[in-house]
Design a protein around this motif. Structure first.
Motif, PDB file in Angstrom:
ATOM      1  N   ARG A   2       0.725  -1.369   0.198  1.00 47.01           N
ATOM      2  CA  ARG A   2       0.127   0.055   0.031  1.00 47.01           C
ATOM      3  C   ARG A   2       0.726   1.172  -0.173  1.00 47.01           C
ATOM      4  NH1 ARG A   2      -5.406  -0.153   1.579  1.00 47.01           N
ATOM      5  NH2 ARG A   2      -5.192   1.955   2.814  1.00 47.01           N
ATOM      6  N   ALA A   3       0.381   2.244  -0.736  1.00 48.63           N
ATOM      7  CA  ALA A   3       1.062   3.585  -0.724  1.00 48.63           C
ATOM      8  C   ALA A   3       1.109   4.103   0.799  1.00 48.63           C
ATOM      9  CB  ALA A   3       0.351   4.692  -1.547  1.00 48.63           C
ATOM     10  N   ASP A   4       0.392   3.973   1.601  1.00 51.49           N
ATOM     11  CA  ASP A   4       0.558   4.686   2.759  1.00 51.49           C
ATOM     12  C   ASP A   4       1.621   3.723   3.661  1.00 51.49           C
ATOM     13  OD1 ASP A   4      -1.095   2.370   2.963  1.00 51.49           O
ATOM     14  OD2 ASP A   4      -2.713   3.404   4.054  1.00 51.49           O
ATOM     15  N   ASP A   5       1.762   2.729   3.474  1.00 55.83           N
ATOM     16  CA  ASP A   5       3.133   1.820   4.037  1.00 55.83           C
ATOM     17  C   ASP A   5       4.282   2.545   3.669  1.00 55.83           C
ATOM     18  OD1 ASP A   5       1.028   0.594   5.464  1.00 55.83           O
ATOM     19  OD2 ASP A   5       1.629  -1.459   4.861  1.00 55.83           O
ATOM     20  N   ILE A   6       4.658   2.793   2.501  1.00 56.00           N
ATOM     21  CA  ILE A   6       5.647   3.353   1.885  1.00 56.00           C
ATOM     22  C   ILE A   6       5.979   4.698   2.371  1.00 56.00           C
ATOM     23  CG2 ILE A   6       6.949   4.074  -0.046  1.00 56.00           C
ATOM     24  CD1 ILE A   6       6.670   1.244  -0.340  1.00 56.00           C
ATOM     25  N   VAL A   7       5.038   5.647   2.489  1.00 60.77           N
ATOM     26  CA  VAL A   7       5.156   6.800   3.034  1.00 60.77           C
ATOM     27  C   VAL A   7       5.408   6.715   4.616  1.00 60.77           C
ATOM     28  CG1 VAL A   7       3.928   9.079   3.711  1.00 60.77           C
ATOM     29  CG2 VAL A   7       3.507   7.772   1.531  1.00 60.77           C
ATOM     30  N   ARG A   8       4.846   5.909   5.282  1.00 61.79           N
ATOM     31  CA  ARG A   8       5.157   5.489   6.670  1.00 61.79           C
ATOM     32  C   ARG A   8       6.652   5.171   6.780  1.00 61.79           C
ATOM     33  NH1 ARG A   8       3.372   0.131   8.581  1.00 61.79           N
ATOM     34  NH2 ARG A   8       5.011  -0.590   7.259  1.00 61.79           N
ATOM     35  N   ASP A   9       7.104   4.402   6.022  1.00 61.60           N
ATOM     36  CA  ASP A   9       8.581   3.757   5.986  1.00 61.60           C
ATOM     37  C   ASP A   9       9.418   4.791   5.333  1.00 61.60           C
ATOM     38  OD1 ASP A   9       7.345   1.797   7.245  1.00 61.60           O
ATOM     39  OD2 ASP A   9       7.608   0.188   5.498  1.00 61.60           O
ATOM     40  N   ALA A  10       9.213   5.959   5.038  1.00 58.54           N
ATOM     41  CA  ALA A  10      10.062   6.735   4.231  1.00 58.54           C
ATOM     42  C   ALA A  10      11.568   6.734   4.865  1.00 58.54           C
ATOM     43  CB  ALA A  10       9.556   8.242   4.229  1.00 58.54           C
ATOM     44  N   ASP A  11      11.769   6.445   6.197  1.00 61.54           N
ATOM     45  CA  ASP A  11      12.929   6.450   7.067  1.00 61.54           C
ATOM     46  C   ASP A  11      13.895   5.247   6.593  1.00 61.54           C
ATOM     47  OD1 ASP A  11      10.891   5.694   8.593  1.00 61.54           O
ATOM     48  OD2 ASP A  11      12.270   5.388  10.230  1.00 61.54           O
ATOM     49  N   ILE A  12      13.078   4.070   6.614  1.00 65.30           N
ATOM     50  CA  ILE A  12      13.881   3.255   6.174  1.00 65.30           C
ATOM     51  C   ILE A  12      13.915   2.242   4.630  1.00 65.30           C
ATOM     52  CG2 ILE A  12      13.486   2.268   8.410  1.00 65.30           C
ATOM     53  CD1 ILE A  12      11.227   0.219   7.553  1.00 65.30           C
ATOM     54  N   LEU A  13      13.500   3.080   3.683  1.00 61.69           N
ATOM     55  CA  LEU A  13      13.230   2.855   2.269  1.00 61.69           C
ATOM     56  C   LEU A  13      14.664   2.685   1.963  1.00 61.69           C
ATOM     57  CD1 LEU A  13      10.549   5.296   0.811  1.00 61.69           C
ATOM     58  CD2 LEU A  13      10.601   2.796   1.263  1.00 61.69           C
ATOM     59  N   ILE A  28       4.889   7.446  -4.632  1.00 63.33           N
ATOM     60  CA  ILE A  28       5.815   7.173  -6.107  1.00 63.33           C
ATOM     61  C   ILE A  28       6.992   8.136  -5.976  1.00 63.33           C
ATOM     62  CG2 ILE A  28       5.600   7.674  -8.435  1.00 63.33           C
ATOM     63  CD1 ILE A  28       2.798   6.898  -8.376  1.00 63.33           C
ATOM     64  N   ARG A  29       6.875   9.006  -5.296  1.00 63.09           N
ATOM     65  CA  ARG A  29       8.090   9.821  -5.367  1.00 63.09           C
ATOM     66  C   ARG A  29       9.268   9.251  -4.316  1.00 63.09           C
ATOM     67  NH1 ARG A  29      10.811  13.566  -2.338  1.00 63.09           N
ATOM     68  NH2 ARG A  29       9.416  13.073  -0.459  1.00 63.09           N
ATOM     69  N   LEU A  30       8.897   9.026  -3.383  1.00 68.17           N
ATOM     70  CA  LEU A  30       9.724   8.395  -2.220  1.00 68.17           C
ATOM     71  C   LEU A  30      10.265   6.934  -3.060  1.00 68.17           C
ATOM     72  CD1 LEU A  30       7.740   8.898   0.946  1.00 68.17           C
ATOM     73  CD2 LEU A  30       9.853   9.790   0.315  1.00 68.17           C
ATOM     74  N   LEU A  31       9.710   6.168  -3.570  1.00 62.12           N
ATOM     75  CA  LEU A  31      10.251   4.911  -4.229  1.00 62.12           C
ATOM     76  C   LEU A  31      11.249   5.434  -5.439  1.00 62.12           C
ATOM     77  CD1 LEU A  31       7.360   2.755  -4.815  1.00 62.12           C
ATOM     78  CD2 LEU A  31       9.050   2.383  -3.282  1.00 62.12           C
ATOM     79  N   ARG A  32      10.999   6.512  -5.982  1.00 62.86           N
ATOM     80  CA  ARG A  32      11.864   6.936  -7.068  1.00 62.86           C
ATOM     81  C   ARG A  32      13.015   7.364  -6.461  1.00 62.86           C
ATOM     82  NH1 ARG A  32       8.815   9.654 -10.532  1.00 62.86           N
ATOM     83  NH2 ARG A  32       8.564   7.807 -11.716  1.00 62.86           N
ATOM     84  N   GLN A  33      13.128   8.342  -5.412  1.00 60.58           N
ATOM     85  CA  GLN A  33      13.898   8.874  -4.680  1.00 60.58           C
ATOM     86  C   GLN A  33      15.156   7.711  -4.101  1.00 60.58           C
ATOM     87  OE1 GLN A  33      13.661  10.675  -0.511  1.00 60.58           O
ATOM     88  NE2 GLN A  33      13.944  12.618  -1.723  1.00 60.58           N
TER      89      GLN A  33
END
Length: 501
Positions: A277-288, A327-332
């Motif tokens: 889910r997109a909200d899990d990706i946003v939640r995990d921004a610090d551990i991406l 999407i932005r965080l994944l690309r980053q």
């Protein structure tokens, strides 16, 4: 017992177009515990070729099994093939017990047994423990009525036992990897691959999804043991790509980080792909960055729609702002994003497609997967579309890649036109082409080029298929075509209440 697991050739576009084939995880998950119980177990995989049905039946008959177990992950569109093959097998091997499991038979069990007298039993829900008990009872000649999770033929009657309890310890049942030749299975453009599950279930109440009925609640494997298993598959069998079949593996940030840390510590060169889910990706921004170090190269994000009203209708529990940020965080972090977008909702007009296209361009995903809305009777969403008209009555085409429902304001040809136009614009825009041909990361470049090559073939196939597979003008309602909806979100419980013996 001598048991044969059968994976039939699936008619869906996703099975027929790619040159790669993935192992049938559901059957392997059943096979491991049965082997450990002392049964003689083997697998016939008809996906390769695909194997002609006459040859598949001949292979099954030649194996002379006492029990034949059918199943398929895409079992709604695969059911007609299983029905045909199992009927032929039962005729040639009248002494063999035909057992059928998977999502579709779980919720259509009584209908199947009434229509197909050659099927002896259906395993409903999670199959590992139920299949073990069923095979043990058949081997000993014991009655089946005390085994939870079954619908079976008892003389001239159809009996249904209470639902099996959810499996609490997923690590208690191993996958029967020894049933396959790993060299035959690949993904990501010819790289040796497997399908795995870290977790089952999903806590979110999306109305189009049946997970709340089938898996009941979210559970997970031991993160360290799971990482160790993936490393072993790489070291012993040369597996490079791990395709996660989880609905939502990242539910618990703590557990998920433990898995990432454990896999990084194994120091194996794996490519991980899956959905979340997109909200899990946003939640995990610090551990991406840990996601990337562990090997993650692509996440499929189920955006479903860019329309707020539609997202509310299907109870997605997401926002367009969150989707765009994910999407932005994944690309980053050097991870590809694949956005799914579903069309075919009843009230859509040209302006809705135009607005959706503009929003998808603003999201700027690396890849796009377009799907048609496809209701299943065990989902809450089914109740909202029971009176809609079915325009595709070939059940083999209910695979999310064919139009199956009429829309109120647009003819099917215009829906197709928007569908294919959006795909072309998203994948052929200058920004997307630059990422495809000028990407400095060779692994991501390989992944994007492989997907683009396959996508071109799928695009052409879907257009040809639209003209080749005729749509009906005066089709039945959804309820008439499939039967009434299973109103409770836990459709397994509904079935038990209706038919328990």
């Amino acid at each position: 017992m001598k048991i044969l697991l059968v994976n039939v050739p699936h008619p869906a576009i996703g099975s027929r177009i790619p040159d790669d084939h993935l192992p049938p995880l559901g059957l392997l998950a059943i096979g491991g515990p049965l082997i450990d119980d002392g049964h003689t177990v083997s697998l016939v995989d008809g996906e390769f070729g695909p194997m002609p049905l006459a040859e598949l039946v001949a292979r099954i008959v030649a194996a002379a099994p006492e029990a034949v177990l059918f199943g398929h992950s895409g079992s709604t569109s695969g059911h007609p093939v299983i029905a045909e093959v199992s009927a032929r097998v039962a005729q040639a091997l009248p002494g063999a017990t035909i057992v059928y499991g998977g999502v579709f038979p779980t919720y259509h069990a009584r209908d199947i047994l009434e229509a197909e007298p050659h099927v002896g039993a259906i395993v409903r829900g999670e199959g590992e423990e139920t299949a073990r008990r069923l095979m043990a009872a058949l081997a000993a000649g014991r009655p089946l009525g005390a085994i939870p999770g079954l619908v079976f033929r008892d003389g001239g009657a159809i009996r249904e036992t209470p639902p099996a309890p959810p499996i609490r310890d997923l690590d208690a049942y191993r996958v029967g990897w020894e049933l396959i030749d790993h060299a035959r299975y690949s993904y990501w453009g010819g790289l040796r691959a497997v399908v795995v599950q870290f977790s089952r279930g999903c806590p979110h109440p999306c109305t189009y999804c049946g997970q709340r009925g089938f898996w009941t609640r979210w559970r997970h494997r031991d993160p360290v043991r799971f990482a160790r298993e993936l490393a072993r598959l790489h070291r012993e069998h040369g597996v490079r790509v791990i395709n996660f079949a989880d609905e939502n593996p990242t539910v618990s940030k703590k557990v998920w980080r433990a898995f990432l840390d454990a896999l990084i510590a194994e120091d194996v060169d794996l490519i991980l792909v899956g959905s979340t889910r997109a909200d899990d990706i946003v939640r995990d921004a610090d551990i991406l960055p840990l996601y990337k170090r562990a090997g993650w190269e692509r996440f499929l994000l189920g955006l479903e729609s860019t329309d707020a009203a539609t997202l509310a209708l299907i109870r997605k529990g997401a926002t367009t702002t969150t989707d765009r940020e994910a999407i932005r965080l994944l690309r980053q972090n050097g991870i590809l994003s694949m956005a799914t977008w579903v069309v075919g909702f009843e009230e859509e007009r040209d302006r809705d497609y135009w607005r959706g296209l503009r929003q998808l361009l603003a999201y700027d995903p690396d890849q796009i997967q377009m799907l048609y809305v496809t209701p299943h009777r065990w989902t809450p969403y089914f109740r909202t579309v029971e009176e809609r008209q079915v325009i595709q009555t070939d059940r083999r085409r209910w695979d999310y890649k064919h139009q199956v429902l009429a829309t109120r304001h647009m003819p099917p040809w215009r829906v197709l036109l928007w569908f294919k136009l959006i795909e072309v614009i998203l994948q052929a825009r200058p920004k997307a082409l630059a990422r495809l041909y000028l990407n400095r990361d060779p692994r991501l470049s390989h992944a994007m080029r492989w997907y683009t090559r396959m996508g071109r073939r799928v695009w052409r196939h879907e257009v040809v298929s639209w003209f080749r597979d005729p749509l009906v003008r005066e089709g039945p309602s959804v309820a008439r075509f499939w039967g009434t909806g299973q109103a409770d979100e836990n459709a397994l419980a509904v079935g038990a209440k209706r038919g328990a013996a």
